[in-house]
Design a protein around this motif. Structure first.
Motif: not given
Length: 757
Positions: A628-645
């Motif tokens: 483990i390098v680090e832990t973080l709480q994802p924010e909606a603005s940081a999530i991006h879709s790529f392809g179908a899945n």
């Protein structure tokens, strides 16, 4: 302590001596001309020969004697340790190791190889030095005998008529016709009386006399006047002395050299025969000197029989002294120019021994049991702490504070116990030197192995299990990696290739790197072979790293023909599986024309690890903290879709693939919402960084590793299991397998993991 236990100790010491021997020879091969290095090499062979003689291991003694004689020529500056000379000696060290193994485990060795090396060693001892040009160096002149030496025709001195016995010829015929004693030469008289210290330091009169017999024709008489009655006998004392007449072409210095490691612990006189005064005759009685008394079983039976003759008792006592002292064999300091110098050397050795740490030999099963018990202690301590925390809301009770101290003490005990199993990787690295030499000779290449970090310590279990994959990698580097001398010269390289083996610690793991300066991976050829073998599609778009990693696929080989070394499609895939079974990772980097580097990342121990306890779809998992390098709480603005899945997460202006652990392990059928979970940024060998998505983090804990395969079965994506403080079983995540699955490599688990959580 019975004879079998003493013998086992002898073989353990042989391993240490063989390691010292190879280490010293490699130093000499690298240009080290320190006399102490030469002396250390000589002492190693001498010690093995001495112990082997006490147990009647004649084949081992025979080879060691010839090897020792040649090393003595180097030590006395009669033989220059050139590259060609050391090549023979390194091969001889390999055969000596084979003879030790055969003596311990049974079986045999390649007799044609050992006989050939005996001839080469004897040639070296006689000055027939090989050279790269193929011509032997001129033989050095034989050392002249002193002017006072009598003529070669002189007869051996006869005992006086009142002595009541005839001299007993002493010879040993276990070394072939070439080693038969000479029948011409000068006459010497040797008086040899051991002291108590001689036996306590692992020397043995019988073996010294046998070595002396190899210098020529010998007659020996034993004085037993000092032998007391049986009830007044000290088992550690020395009661015998010997008077020897020897006819030899060797010099007085050669005779004294036989007693070199014992001369401070005995009374020794060496004279020309005509100088011996008749009134110095020692009172002698006839004692048959039979080398078969060194057999512990027969000697013990004879000594116990009533009415045994005085001669038989004396012989049995000599054998008993041998057996009782072999287990405490000690290295004796090198010969000094004067008695004062030798005394000073002994004082220095004593001071060094006093300052050095003391060690004991402990059976490995006992250490394993201790480690298992400490593991159970850690589990029970965690359970107790969990119960107290659940029943003490404030966390300030005396019991709670006592448990915190117990936790700290438990951790210190665990670290100390684990340190007992920690051993340097040096023995494994030294073993690889032999592999390089043997395979290089088979393929006609000149290759040098360079090692670094041999003293890096790791758990003994890991050391035992990395030898096989490392051997595969070494053989692959020699056969495939390094070019032939002709091709290297054509490419402007040194005809001698170099393989570098390095070990170092990093982030709670051990990294072992194997680098060669060969041709590197021919990616076009690897790709075409993979297509031909239906491993990849012809139109597959692969990166250089992905092409390089194709060599780890089962059944993959670029060899044009099958040989004893490679070409059967087994090797690198075995390496990868072996490393993964240890909870490790392996990666490769290559530069065409400059070589390749394989990097193995292994845990320091297979018993415990520090981990992050997480929750995924209602299941409890442990993620190794080192990944483990680090832990973080994802924010909606940081999530991006790529392809179908596929989904990516933006971390500091860079994008990282997001991996749903629950989906990969089939804990759930659909992907979870990243915003509702926690992302663990992990790093894996060859796979770069990935963000593993889990539901929640419970905390950081040290856990005891329990094998899942030994207690259940192999589960894809899971490395092992552990028991938590509340008694639940938690699975330890195999980060590399999960990351590999995220890159499209199917794990195909046999069953849903929900049933095992």
């Amino acid at each position: 302590m019975d004879m079998n236990e003493i013998k086992e100790i002898f073989f353990q010491e042989c391993e240490e001596q063989l390691a010292e021997l190879e280490s010293g020879l490699l130093k000499l091969n690298d240009g080290d001309r320190d006399p102490e290095t030469v002396n250390a090499v000589f002492r190693a062979v001498h010690s093995i020969k001495g112990g082997a003689g006490a147990f009647g291991l004649d084949d081992l003694v025979s080879f060691a004697h010839v090897f020792e004689t040649t090393l003595d020529c180097v030590r006395s500056n009669k033989l220059e340790p050139t590259q060609d000379v050391l090549k023979v000696m390194l091969k001889s060290a390999d055969v000596l190791a084979d003879l030790v193994t055969a003596s311990r485990d049974g079986g045999g060795v390649d007799e044609s190889r050992s006989r050939g090396l005996v001839k080469e060693l004897e040639a070296l001892a006689h000055g027939e030095v090989p050279s790269s040009s193929g011509h032997d160096a001129p033989k050095p002149a034989a050392k002249a005998a002193p002017a006072a030496a009598p003529a070669a025709k002189a007869e051996l001195p006869k005992p006086s008529d009142d002595s009541g016995f005839q001299p007993i010829p002493f010879s040993f015929d276990g070394f072939g016709e070439d080693d038969e004693p000479a029948v011409e030469g000068s006459l010497y008289e040797v008086i040899f009386k051991p002291r108590r210290e001689l036996y306590s330091k692992g020397n043995e009169a019988a073996l010294l006399l046998r070595d002396l017999s190899r210098l020529g024709e010998m007659s020996i008489n034993c004085d037993t006047d000092a032998l007391p009655a049986l009830d007044r006998m000290d088992p550690e004392a020395s009661y015998f002395s010997w008077k020897i007449s020897i006819r030899t072409t060797r010099s007085e210095d050669d005779i004294r050299a036989v007693f070199e490691f014992a001369e401070w612990d005995c009374d020794l006189e060496v004279k020309f025969a005509e100088e011996a005064s008749s009134n110095e005759e020692l009172p002698m009685v006839p004692v048959p000197f039979d080398l078969s008394i060194l057999d512990d079983s027969s000697a013990g039976e004879d000594a116990g029989q009533r009415g045994a003759s005085e001669e038989t008792v004396a012989a049995a006592l000599s054998a008993a002294e041998t057996a009782s002292n072999v287990s405490r064999a000690a290295r004796v300091a090198e010969k000094k120019e004067s008695a004062a110098a030798s005394a000073a050397a002994q004082n220095n050795a004593a001071a060094a021994a006093a300052g050095a740490g003391q060690t004991i030999r402990v059976d490995l099963d006992r250490v394993d049991r201790l480690i298992n018990l400490v593991g159970e202690l850690v589990i029970n301590q965690a359970m107790l702490s969990q119960s107290v925390v659940e029943n003490d809301a404030t966390g300030t009770s005396a019991v709670n504070m006592g448990l915190e101290e117990l936790q700290q003490l438990t951790r210190e005990i665990q670290d100390s116990v684990m340190a007992i199993r920690a051993q340097p990787v040096k023995p494994v690295f030294q073993r690889m030197s032999r592999i390089v030499r043997e395979v290089a000779d088979m393929v006609g290449k000149s290759i040098r192995l360079v090692t670094e970090g041999e003293n890096t310590e790791v758990d003994k279990t890991v050391i035992d299990k990395i030898a096989e994959p490392l051997t595969h990698m070494i053989r692959n580097a020699v056969d495939h990696g390094i070019e032939s001398p002709e091709k290297r010269e054509a490419a402007g390289k040194d005809p001698e290739g170099t393989i570098k083996l390095t070990a170092k610690h990093r982030s709670g793991r051990i990294l072992i790197e194997l680098a060669d300066d060969g041709a590197g991976i021919n990616r076009e050829r690897v790709r075409q072979k993979a297509i031909d073998n239906d491993i990849i599609a012809a139109d597959a778009n692969l990166s250089d790293d992905e092409i390089d990693n194709l060599i780890f696929m089962a059944g993959f080989s670029t060899a044009d023909k099958i040989s004893d070394i490679s070409g059967r499609g087994v090797g690198m895939d075995v390496v990868k599986r072996s490393i993964q079974a240890l909870g490790g990772r392996i990666s490769i980097s290559s530069r065409p024309g400059y070589g390749s580097t394989f990097t193995m990342s292994l845990p320091l121990t297979l018993a415990v690890l520090d981990g992050m306890v997480v929750t995924v779809a209602g299941q409890t998992l442990v993620v190794p903290l080192t990944a483990i390098v680090e832990t973080l709480q994802p924010e909606a603005s940081a999530i991006h879709s790529f392809g179908a899945n596929q989904r990516l997460i933006s971390i500091r202006n860079s994008f990282c693939p997001l991996v749903d652990v629950g989906r990969v392990l089939n804990y759930r059928a659909t992907q979870a919402n990243p915003v509702e979970g926690v992302a663990l940024l992990v790093e894996s060998e060859g796979g770069g960084q990935r963000a593993l998505m889990v539901d929640a983090i419970q905390g950081q804990r040290q856990v005891v590793i329990k094998s899942l395969e030994a207690n259940y079965t192999h589960v894809p994506g899971i490395a092992a299991a552990t028991i938590l403080g509340d008694g639940r079983v938690a699975l330890i995540l195999d980060v590399d397998a999960v990351v590999a699955a995220s890159r499209g490599q199917s794990m195909k688990p046999e069953m849903s993991l929900a049933a095992t959580g």
